[in-house]
Design a protein around this motif. Structure first.
Motif, PDB file in Angstrom:
ATOM      1  N   LYS A   1      -2.413 -44.616  21.098  1.00 50.06           N
ATOM      2  CA  LYS A   1      -2.034 -43.374  21.793  1.00 50.06           C
ATOM      3  C   LYS A   1      -0.956 -42.622  20.998  1.00 50.06           C
ATOM      4  CE  LYS A   1      -0.042 -42.531  26.106  1.00 50.06           C
ATOM      5  NZ  LYS A   1       0.621 -43.250  27.175  1.00 50.06           N
ATOM      6  N   TYR A   2      -0.133 -43.370  20.278  1.00 54.88           N
ATOM      7  CA  TYR A   2       0.942 -42.743  19.490  1.00 54.88           C
ATOM      8  C   TYR A   2       0.617 -42.708  18.002  1.00 54.88           C
ATOM      9  CZ  TYR A   2       3.827 -42.565  23.638  1.00 54.88           C
ATOM     10  OH  TYR A   2       4.309 -42.261  24.874  1.00 54.88           O
ATOM     11  N   GLY A   3      -0.655 -42.851  17.680  1.00 51.93           N
ATOM     12  CA  GLY A   3      -1.080 -42.668  16.279  1.00 51.93           C
ATOM     13  C   GLY A   3      -0.852 -43.862  15.376  1.00 51.93           C
TER      14      GLY A   3
ATOM     15  N   CYS B   1       0.315 -50.853  14.147  1.00 57.96           N
ATOM     16  CA  CYS B   1       0.852 -51.652  15.238  1.00 57.96           C
ATOM     17  C   CYS B   1       0.092 -52.981  15.240  1.00 57.96           C
ATOM     18  CB  CYS B   1       0.627 -50.910  16.556  1.00 57.96           C
ATOM     19  SG  CYS B   1       1.211 -51.801  17.993  1.00 57.96           S
TER      20      CYS B   1
ATOM     21  N   LYS C   1       7.136 -44.020  16.763  1.00 56.14           N
ATOM     22  CA  LYS C   1       6.365 -42.807  16.444  1.00 56.14           C
ATOM     23  C   LYS C   1       7.313 -41.641  16.154  1.00 56.14           C
ATOM     24  CE  LYS C   1       3.230 -39.626  16.443  1.00 56.14           C
ATOM     25  NZ  LYS C   1       2.409 -39.423  15.259  1.00 56.14           N
ATOM     26  N   ASP C   2       8.301 -41.444  17.031  1.00 57.85           N
ATOM     27  CA  ASP C   2       9.283 -40.354  16.865  1.00 57.85           C
ATOM     28  C   ASP C   2       9.949 -40.407  15.505  1.00 57.85           C
ATOM     29  OD1 ASP C   2       9.125 -39.122  19.219  1.00 57.85           O
ATOM     30  OD2 ASP C   2      11.134 -39.697  19.949  1.00 57.85           O
TER      31      ASP C   2
ATOM     32  N   CYS D   1       5.384 -51.058  24.913  1.00 61.45           N
ATOM     33  CA  CYS D   1       4.439 -49.933  24.997  1.00 61.45           C
ATOM     34  C   CYS D   1       5.136 -48.619  25.328  1.00 61.45           C
ATOM     35  CB  CYS D   1       3.375 -50.207  26.066  1.00 61.45           C
ATOM     36  SG  CYS D   1       2.353 -51.635  25.671  1.00 61.45           S
ATOM     37  N   GLN D   2       6.125 -48.701  26.217  1.00 66.42           N
ATOM     38  CA  GLN D   2       6.667 -47.430  26.719  1.00 66.42           C
ATOM     39  C   GLN D   2       7.985 -47.026  26.076  1.00 66.42           C
ATOM     40  OE1 GLN D   2       6.455 -47.219  31.020  1.00 66.42           O
ATOM     41  NE2 GLN D   2       4.480 -48.243  30.989  1.00 66.42           N
TER      42      GLN D   2
ATOM     43  N   ILE E   1       7.220 -48.285  21.072  1.00 65.85           N
ATOM     44  CA  ILE E   1       6.173 -47.549  20.343  1.00 65.85           C
ATOM     45  C   ILE E   1       6.489 -46.044  20.293  1.00 65.85           C
ATOM     46  CG2 ILE E   1       3.722 -46.871  20.432  1.00 65.85           C
ATOM     47  CD1 ILE E   1       3.078 -49.815  21.139  1.00 65.85           C
ATOM     48  N   PRO E   2       6.862 -45.407  21.406  1.00 69.29           N
ATOM     49  CA  PRO E   2       7.205 -43.976  21.296  1.00 69.29           C
ATOM     50  C   PRO E   2       8.357 -43.718  20.322  1.00 69.29           C
ATOM     51  CG  PRO E   2       6.896 -44.575  23.600  1.00 69.29           C
ATOM     52  CD  PRO E   2       6.843 -45.856  22.810  1.00 69.29           C
ATOM     53  N   LYS E   3       9.355 -44.600  20.289  1.00 67.53           N
ATOM     54  CA  LYS E   3      10.484 -44.385  19.358  1.00 67.53           C
ATOM     55  C   LYS E   3      10.043 -44.583  17.908  1.00 67.53           C
ATOM     56  CE  LYS E   3      14.378 -44.720  22.298  1.00 67.53           C
ATOM     57  NZ  LYS E   3      15.394 -45.492  22.969  1.00 67.53           N
TER      58      LYS E   3
END
Ligand code: NIG
Ligand code: FE
Length: 408
Positions: free
Chosen positions: A236-238, A213, A205-206, A197-198, A201-203
């Motif tokens: 949360k990250y689209g 997902c 998205k980046d 999750c932390q 997923i952010p990577k």
């Protein structure tokens, strides 16, 4: 402007529209006799019957069936190795989850995938895409999920991106870091979920390398609550949610799919009535994988109940090295009729327009209509019943992708 026409089509069978079809509409097709399809610069520009207009290139369908290019909306395309060693265990009565819990299954493919380079994975998956296309597929979904570590999940998604750029197949990527808690986190599953999750997923998205997902919501894998955490982090990250639900045990995955607004819920082999109600209420597409039921020796998803409840039904292969080492969507078509008791018309919608909708591509693929991509299959078959009835042969004659012949 390059004009390509497919003429002398004995039967053109296609669903129509740019969204999923449910209930009685799932079985409504447009069926034209003595038809032609004109494509200009890769897009369908006109569909008609009778005398055909002029074009730069003529492809004679010789009186055969033409359908939209098929869409395989659920594949685990990127993995190292195979798992033929598990066949013997299966034959000796070991279940899928027993093999998984003994360190086989997804974990053993994860070890092989981590050991493979991006180049090796690309070469292997490209061959699978060629085979998929030879069976009539022109668009597919592909999941990560055998890396289970940030570096290797990103590697798998990068392979999908490379292939989408280089291979004629259109590929839609799904991040599935929550496929299994890997061996090194078995003692601290919460920490692995935190990592997914932390960090992952952010990577993802980046880097902009996945659209969806997915999570394996299953006994001994991820609970419904853990699945919710992962899917909410994705949202949360689209990344829109997809979920492997009710494949072996019904632990609340289909209910979660409806509550969280997943675009699709996959498998649904043992989906309970309240799960079907939740899918209907949440507008979730049921993406059913009958070749997996076949391979696991399991029962078949209650597809007729889903159609009756107004849930759009899509079907896909689930190609993966464990529960379904099969790239042949024509076999899925056979099973859709014989095991789900769907009609040939419902089945065609399930592997074209509804499958396209399950990966949000129904606006440009999944039917033969002006404005959509020139993705067509010319079959060695006179009509739709024939491809549902014959089995074990590849009945594709020609595959056309964006107006260009890619097979045949
Ligand atoms: O969809 N269920 C989870 N994933 C795959 C199987 C993966 C594997 O066995 O390697 C499936 O069945
Ligand atoms: Fe799957």
């Amino acid at each position: 402007m390059s004009k390509v026409i497919v003429t002398n089509i004995g039967t053109l069978a296609t669903p129509r529209g740019s969204g999923p079809k449910s209930g009685p509409d799932q079985g409504k097709l447009e069926v034209l006799k003595d038809a032609w399809v004109l494509m200009e610069d890769g897009l369908i520009s006109q569909v008609g019957t009778g005398p055909a207009p002029a074009a730069d290139r003529i492809i004679d369908a010789q009186g055969n069936l033409v359908t939209p290019g098929l869409v395989d909306a659920h594949t685990h395309l990127i993995f190292g190795g195979w798992r033929q060693n598990e066949l013997g265990m299966k034959l000796h009565g070991k279940t899928y989850l027993e093999i998984q819990n003994a360190g086989g299954g997804i974990q053993s493919t994860t070890n092989a995938t981590r050991a493979a380079t991006e180049e090796e994975l690309t070469t292997k998956a490209a061959r699978a895409l060629d085979e998929m296309m030879s069976f009539g597929v022109t668009t597919c979904e592909a999941k990560s999920g055998y890396g289970l570590a940030t570096e290797h999940e990103l590697k798998a998604l990068q392979v999908i991106k490379n292939l989408n750029d280089r291979h004629p197949m259109d590929i839609v990527a799904t991040f599935m870091g929550a496929h299994l808690v890997p061996a090194e986190y078995k003692a601290d599953r919460a920490e692995y979920i935190r990592l997914v999750c932390q960090e992952m997923i952010p990577k993802v998205k980046d880097q902009g390398i996945a659209k969806y997902c997915d999570v394996f919501c299953e006994a001994d894998t991820f609970t419904a609550e853990e699945s919710r955490q992962v899917l909410e982090a994705g949202l949360k990250y689209g990344l829109r949610p997809k979920i492997h639900a009710d494949e072996i045990e019904a632990i609340g995955g289909s209910q979660l799919a409806g509550q969280i607004g997943a675009i699709s819920a996959e498998h649904l082999i043992v989906c309970p009535p309240e799960g079907i109600a939740s899918l209907a209420k949440g507008g979730v597409i049921a993406c059913l994988l009958p070749a997996t039921s076949f391979y696991l020796g399991a029962v078949f998803a209650p597809a007729r109940d889903m159609v009756a409840a107004g849930v759009p039904v899509a079907m896909a292969t689930d190609f993966n090295p464990g529960s379904c080492p099969c790239l042949n969507l024509q076999f899925v078509i056979n099973l859709g009729c014989l095991k789900y008791k769907l009609t040939p018309e419902e089945v065609l919608t399930a592997v074209t327009l509804n499958a396209a909708a399950a990966i949000d591509r129904a606006c440009d693929v999944g039917s033969v209509e002006p404005g959509k991509l020139g993705d067509l299959v010319i079959w060695d078959a006179p009509d739709l019943n024939y491809i549902c009835y014959r089995m074990g042969s590849n009945l594709v004659k020609t595959v056309i992708k964006k107006g260009t012949v890619v097979v045949g």
